[in-house]
Design an enzyme around this catalytic site. Structure first.
Site, PDB file in Angstrom:
ATOM      1  N   GLU A 191       0.941  -1.246   0.094  1.00 61.04           N
ATOM      2  CA  GLU A 191      -0.027   0.022  -0.031  1.00 61.04           C
ATOM      3  C   GLU A 191       0.786   1.234   0.146  1.00 61.04           C
ATOM      4  O   GLU A 191       0.438   2.404  -0.405  1.00 61.04           O
ATOM      5  CB  GLU A 191      -1.030  -0.017   1.205  1.00 61.04           C
ATOM      6  CG  GLU A 191      -2.269  -0.588   1.021  1.00 61.04           C
ATOM      7  CD  GLU A 191      -3.368  -0.537   2.048  1.00 61.04           C
ATOM      8  OE1 GLU A 191      -3.223   0.151   3.089  1.00 61.04           O
ATOM      9  OE2 GLU A 191      -4.540  -0.977   1.774  1.00 61.04           O
ATOM     10  N   HIS A 226       9.053 -26.390   0.758  1.00 62.09           N
ATOM     11  CA  HIS A 226       8.160 -27.725   0.153  1.00 62.09           C
ATOM     12  C   HIS A 226       7.078 -27.121  -0.740  1.00 62.09           C
ATOM     13  O   HIS A 226       6.203 -28.025  -1.052  1.00 62.09           O
ATOM     14  CB  HIS A 226       7.783 -28.486   1.162  1.00 62.09           C
ATOM     15  CG  HIS A 226       8.916 -29.238   2.019  1.00 62.09           C
ATOM     16  ND1 HIS A 226       9.418 -30.325   1.424  1.00 62.09           N
ATOM     17  CD2 HIS A 226       9.476 -28.737   2.849  1.00 62.09           C
ATOM     18  CE1 HIS A 226      10.422 -30.720   2.464  1.00 62.09           C
ATOM     19  NE2 HIS A 226      10.503 -29.487   3.368  1.00 62.09           N
ATOM     20  N   LYS A 262     -13.588   0.397  -3.611  1.00 56.35           N
ATOM     21  CA  LYS A 262     -14.501   0.755  -2.351  1.00 56.35           C
ATOM     22  C   LYS A 262     -15.780   1.683  -2.849  1.00 56.35           C
ATOM     23  O   LYS A 262     -16.950   1.195  -2.709  1.00 56.35           O
ATOM     24  CB  LYS A 262     -13.820   1.721  -1.346  1.00 56.35           C
ATOM     25  CG  LYS A 262     -14.290   1.525  -0.294  1.00 56.35           C
ATOM     26  CD  LYS A 262     -13.471   2.630   0.770  1.00 56.35           C
ATOM     27  CE  LYS A 262     -12.415   2.406   1.530  1.00 56.35           C
ATOM     28  NZ  LYS A 262     -11.852   3.509   2.131  1.00 56.35           N
TER      29      LYS A 262
HETATM   30  O1  PA5 Z   1      -3.039   1.394   5.912  1.00 51.64           O
HETATM   31  C1  PA5 Z   1      -4.345   1.907   5.788  1.00 51.64           C
HETATM   32  O2  PA5 Z   1      -4.399   3.185   6.171  1.00 51.64           O
HETATM   33  C2  PA5 Z   1      -5.462   0.884   5.790  1.00 51.64           C
HETATM   34  O3  PA5 Z   1      -4.950  -0.176   5.271  1.00 51.64           O
HETATM   35  C3  PA5 Z   1      -6.380   1.123   6.721  1.00 51.64           C
HETATM   36  O4  PA5 Z   1      -5.632   0.686   7.958  1.00 51.64           O
HETATM   37  C4  PA5 Z   1      -7.551   0.400   6.486  1.00 51.64           C
HETATM   38  O5  PA5 Z   1      -8.125   0.512   5.388  1.00 51.64           O
HETATM   39  C5  PA5 Z   1      -8.616   0.290   7.514  1.00 51.64           C
HETATM   40  O6  PA5 Z   1      -8.947   1.768   7.912  1.00 51.64           O
HETATM   41  P1  PA5 Z   1      -9.761   2.422   8.765  1.00 51.64           P
HETATM   42  O7  PA5 Z   1      -8.941   2.274  10.256  1.00 51.64           O
HETATM   43  O8  PA5 Z   1     -10.061   3.823   8.496  1.00 51.64           O
HETATM   44  O9  PA5 Z   1     -10.765   1.482   9.217  1.00 51.64           O
END
Ligand code: PA5
Length: 471
Positions: free
Chosen positions: A295, A324, A438
């Site tokens: 990410e 394996h 999303k």
């Molecule tokens: O790293 C990030 O920002 C995302 O992976 C969020 O942690 C994830 O989308 C969850 O978001 P939130 O904590 O707002 O529910």
């Protein structure tokens, strides 16, 4: 607890060790000195600002830690089960740290041995998983920690709705006493709900993004509830931070790692990043790292708006299990992987292999050794085989898996990613690529808000799918 530094062994990345056709020349690393210096200065001079709030978490949480420990103690006394509702950065850290630092069959231990509530992290919305959870827990004796920075993530909020409904049916007016919210102090719906219902509440600092949040209440509360020494985790993070201050590449482990990842990806076509701990306790650290890398670095545009498509593809692997399964590919497939093995020097237990099977020499030679020796021998065998074929591999050495070394490891990975973002000049702290799907999924669900209605129209106007292509 062994309080020593984790170390990183780069030998099998270097040209003078694994061959000039495959390895990195140390001069290539030296050539990055200026870029590395700029990267370090950008991070150091912006510590605590923007999205770099996580750099200060090892230092600025004394009061919060006190509060977490007190709340954790209350939860441990009051509840038999503790469930985290969260996803992505709000779940992967708690899962990784629990697996690393508690008994590998923690939930199955008897109450006296476990000495804390059972622990679950629900980081998916699979209906069967939710039903399965509700089958095995008694909500009357369960505390739910709803973790969401944005306070509006559909997965987490739908879980919240299911759980609050179940709680209201089970315990009536007392339902809110079963919830701890961990969220942003000012934004989102969860903070409003928390205040309205008087939930126990912890804040995620505005300058700390989801995947960088393990060392704030997101990770510290679940860890403390399960008896983990959170002060030692923060102390470990401080120790690593002290090693990541220098502008000089060879004196700063995270900067060196970022430079290596940059060189192998940009100049050597190494697009896959394999994280392979030789310890079950660390398997979910590989999961956590997967999100952190994917990410943060998987981006299509620089901060100046130049189009790029960067980012290694992270792969999680477990030594020796995946020897394996995946090792054949690593040894003989494309030359496109940077493989990081994680070695544990001192396992927290010794498991000896008894003598026996004397009539079978190829088995009996194992007698008198230990699983500790065998797993390390196999790691060495893998490192040797990979190196012999010119496959880039490095080893992170953990003196022991404990709260102090895990604090170091998490901070090391985070700092590496921050430097890598600087080297690529990308925003390592956003995730715009996640938004499209999303919004599209909300449109599919018929959300009436304007942006989702527009997306729904766009989706309907998109090229029609053909039944012919479904067999
Ligand atoms: O790293 C990030 O920002 C995302 O992976 C969020 O942690 C994830 O989308 C969850 O978001 P939130 O904590 O707002 O529910």
């Amino acid at each position: 607890m062994i309080k020593e530094n984790i170390r990183i062994d780069y030998n099998n990345l270097m040209a003078d060790i694994i061959g000039y056709n495959y390895g990195i020349n140390s001069s290539d690393i030296d050539d990055m000195a200026n870029q590395a210096k700029c990267a370090n200065q950008a991070i150091q001079s912006n510590r605590g600002k923007g999205w770099l709030g996580w750099t200060e978490l090892p230092y600025n949480q004394d009061e919060i830690v006190e509060n977490i420990l007190k709340t954790a103690e209350d939860i441990r006394k009051q509840f038999k089960t503790f469930v985290v509702l969260g996803i992505g950065g709000s779940a992967l850290g708690p899962i990784a740290v629990q697996q690393a630092l508690n008994h590998l069959h923690y939930n199955e231990l008897c109450d006296e041995k476990r000495n804390g509530p059972k622990f679950y992290v629900e980081d998916n919305i699979d209906p069967e998983r939710m039903a399965a959870l509700l089958d095995i827990i008694d909500v009357k004796s369960t505390c739910f920690n709803v973790i969401s920075k944005s306070g509006k993530t559909a997965e987490t909020m739908s879980q919240y709705m299911i759980i609050t409904d179940a709680l209201k049916k089970a315990v009536g007016d007392k339902w809110a006493e079963h919830i701890v919210a961990t969220t942003d102090e000012h934004n989102g719906n969860l903070i409003k709900m928390a205040k309205e219902n008087n939930f126990r509440l912890f804040y995620i600092p505005a300058s700390v993004g989801g995947r960088f949040s393990e060392l704030c209440p997101v990770g510290l509360l679940p860890a403390a509830v399960c008896g983990i020494d959170i002060r030692a985790m923060l102390e470990g993070a401080r120790a690593m931070d002290a090693r990541c201050k220098s502008d000089v590449i060879w004196q700063n482990p995270a900067l060196l790692q970022a430079v290596i990842q940059y060189i192998v990806t940009e100049y050597m076509g190494i697009n896959i990043n394999v994280m392979m701990p030789y310890a079950d306790s660390l398997r979910y650290i590989a999961d956590w790292h997967c999100q952190l890398l994917a990410e943060s670095i998987g981006k299509n545009i620089t901060r100046k708006g130049k189009a790029v498509n960067v980012g290694q593809t992270p792969v999680k692997s477990l030594g020796v299990t995946d020897q394996h399964s995946q090792l054949q590919l690593y040894n003989e497939g494309p030359y496109d992987k940077l493989i990081t093995l994680i070695k544990v020097e001192n396992f927290r237990t010794l498991c000896e292999i008894p003598h026996g099977c004397e009539e079978y020499p190829s088995v009996s030679f194992l007698g008198g050794k230990s699983l500790n020796e065998l797993i390390e021998a196999e790691r060495q065998g893998t490192a040797y085989a990979l190196s012999k074929r010119g496959r880039l591999n490095q080893t992170i050495i953990m003196p022991e898996v404990n709260a102090y070394t895990i604090g170091q490891l998490l901070y090391y990975f985070q700092m590496t990613i921050a430097y890598l973002g600087e080297l690529y000049d990308i925003d390592a702290f956003n995730q715009p690529g996640v938004e499209e799907s999303k919004i599209a999924s909300y449109a599919v669900l018929g959300n009436e808000e304007e942006q989702y209605k527009r997306k729904s129209d766009e989706m309907k106007a998109a090229v029609n799918q053909k039944d012919d292509y479904i067999i």
